[in-house]
Scaffold this motif. Sequence first.
Motif, PDB file in Angstrom:
ATOM      1  N   GLU A 243      60.039 -61.020 -33.949  1.00 13.62           N
ATOM      2  CA  GLU A 243      59.448 -60.681 -35.242  1.00 13.62           C
ATOM      3  C   GLU A 243      60.441 -59.921 -36.147  1.00 13.62           C
ATOM      4  N   PHE A 244      61.137 -58.925 -35.585  1.00 11.99           N
ATOM      5  CA  PHE A 244      62.049 -58.207 -36.485  1.00 11.99           C
ATOM      6  C   PHE A 244      63.228 -59.083 -36.880  1.00 11.99           C
ATOM      7  N   TRP A 245      63.669 -59.948 -35.930  1.00 14.64           N
ATOM      8  CA  TRP A 245      64.763 -60.864 -36.289  1.00 14.64           C
ATOM      9  C   TRP A 245      64.316 -61.832 -37.378  1.00 14.64           C
ATOM     10  N   ASP A 246      63.083 -62.295 -37.283  1.00 13.90           N
ATOM     11  CA  ASP A 246      62.532 -63.209 -38.292  1.00 13.90           C
ATOM     12  C   ASP A 246      62.631 -62.535 -39.670  1.00 13.90           C
ATOM     13  N   MET A 247      62.186 -61.263 -39.749  1.00 11.16           N
ATOM     14  CA  MET A 247      62.222 -60.565 -41.032  1.00 11.16           C
ATOM     15  C   MET A 247      63.664 -60.407 -41.524  1.00 11.16           C
ATOM     16  N   HIS A 248      64.561 -60.035 -40.611  1.00 10.02           N
ATOM     17  CA  HIS A 248      65.953 -59.837 -41.052  1.00 10.02           C
ATOM     18  C   HIS A 248      66.619 -61.155 -41.427  1.00 10.02           C
ATOM     19  N   GLU A 249      66.243 -62.257 -40.768  1.00  8.20           N
ATOM     20  CA  GLU A 249      66.780 -63.567 -41.169  1.00  8.20           C
ATOM     21  C   GLU A 249      66.313 -63.921 -42.582  1.00  8.20           C
ATOM     22  N   LEU A 250      65.106 -63.497 -42.923  1.00 12.80           N
ATOM     23  CA  LEU A 250      64.627 -63.728 -44.302  1.00 12.80           C
ATOM     24  C   LEU A 250      65.518 -62.972 -45.279  1.00 12.80           C
ATOM     25  N   PHE A 251      65.895 -61.745 -44.918  1.00 15.11           N
ATOM     26  CA  PHE A 251      66.795 -60.968 -45.787  1.00 15.11           C
ATOM     27  C   PHE A 251      68.134 -61.694 -45.937  1.00 15.11           C
ATOM     28  N   HIS A 252      68.641 -62.207 -44.804  1.00 13.94           N
ATOM     29  CA  HIS A 252      69.976 -62.820 -44.798  1.00 13.94           C
ATOM     30  C   HIS A 252      70.014 -64.138 -45.553  1.00 13.94           C
ATOM     31  N   THR A 253      68.850 -64.756 -45.742  1.00 13.46           N
ATOM     32  CA  THR A 253      68.821 -66.087 -46.360  1.00 13.46           C
ATOM     33  C   THR A 253      68.108 -66.080 -47.713  1.00 13.46           C
TER      34      THR A 253
END
Length: 318
Positions: A243-253
């Motif tokens: 879940e936290f990686w999902d959120m941070h991937e949204l930031f990165h993309t």
Amino acid sequence: MIEVSAPSNIALIKYMGKQNSKSNLPTNASLSYTLEKLRTTVVLEEVSSSQDEWIPLSGEDFFKIELSEKGKEKFLSHLQRMKTNLQLSGFYRVASANNFPSDAGLASSASSFAALTLACYDMKRQKNPSINISMEKLAELSRQGSGSSCRSFFSPWSIWDQQGAREISLPIQNLHHFVLVYESRAKKVSSSEAHLRVLSSPFFAKDSSGLPRVERAEKRLEQLIHSFQERHWEKSFEICWDEFWDMHELFHTSEPSFSYLNEEVKIVLKRMKERWQKEKVGPLITLDAGPNIHCLFREEDTDLAKSWQQEFQPRGMA
Ligand code: DP6
């Protein structure tokens, strides 16, 4: 004079993305653990001047809050919102401070807005003792000031979905929490800005398996509740990790993209995952919109918590 305090909270299923940015209505449901020890205190005092004001609260147990002009404006406009809603007349001086340093890796907005909401309600009750507003309703008012604050009204677990925020009873209690703080030289993007930007990420619409972000979060929420109920700790860790990686991937993309993860944080996360895999035990791990790693250990894992803190901390706080 009214003095109240409210706790912070850490989301395991994240509020990220708003349906309506004016009233902070989330795109998906979130779940958080209330951090009872990390609190904001608000002192509210009626003044004879013709406007409300904010000052930092001083005292031995407090770390002063540093509020930008924008931050002050957001806080005072919530005071105005509360005054209007509660029909609270007069002007007020609001003083606030945290019992944790502002560089502790915890956004203090959840505890600050919850404390201000409660202070206004107490002030109203002092003037009109017959008033009675439920915690759910107060949480709804607080949400309009800052979304994540609505979860701070319930403890230890709080769920915030279409119906609002409320307590959720789960068999996992008394977690040990610490947060590892890593400096970031990157320009800070506020969480309010992050909420807007994530909508531009292609992964918000769908990921590689075709699932929209909203559905991914809702699915994890269901799975996490179930794995807590089953006391399946490793599975719970995996859900929080994804879940936290999902959120941070949204930031990165997102457009423009941004990141809170520096090299050090990425390396530490990798080492943490390796330790978990090797020992088959460890904490729930999550990151909010910042380069800080939150670790949550089960009640019985006190020694493990100490050992993780020693191994990974640059500077930590219990
Ligand atoms: C990443 O509640 O700070 O911490 O509603 O704009 O004040 P506003 O945003 P805020 O967002 C918190 C986002 C988060 C995830 C979470 O707490 O669920």
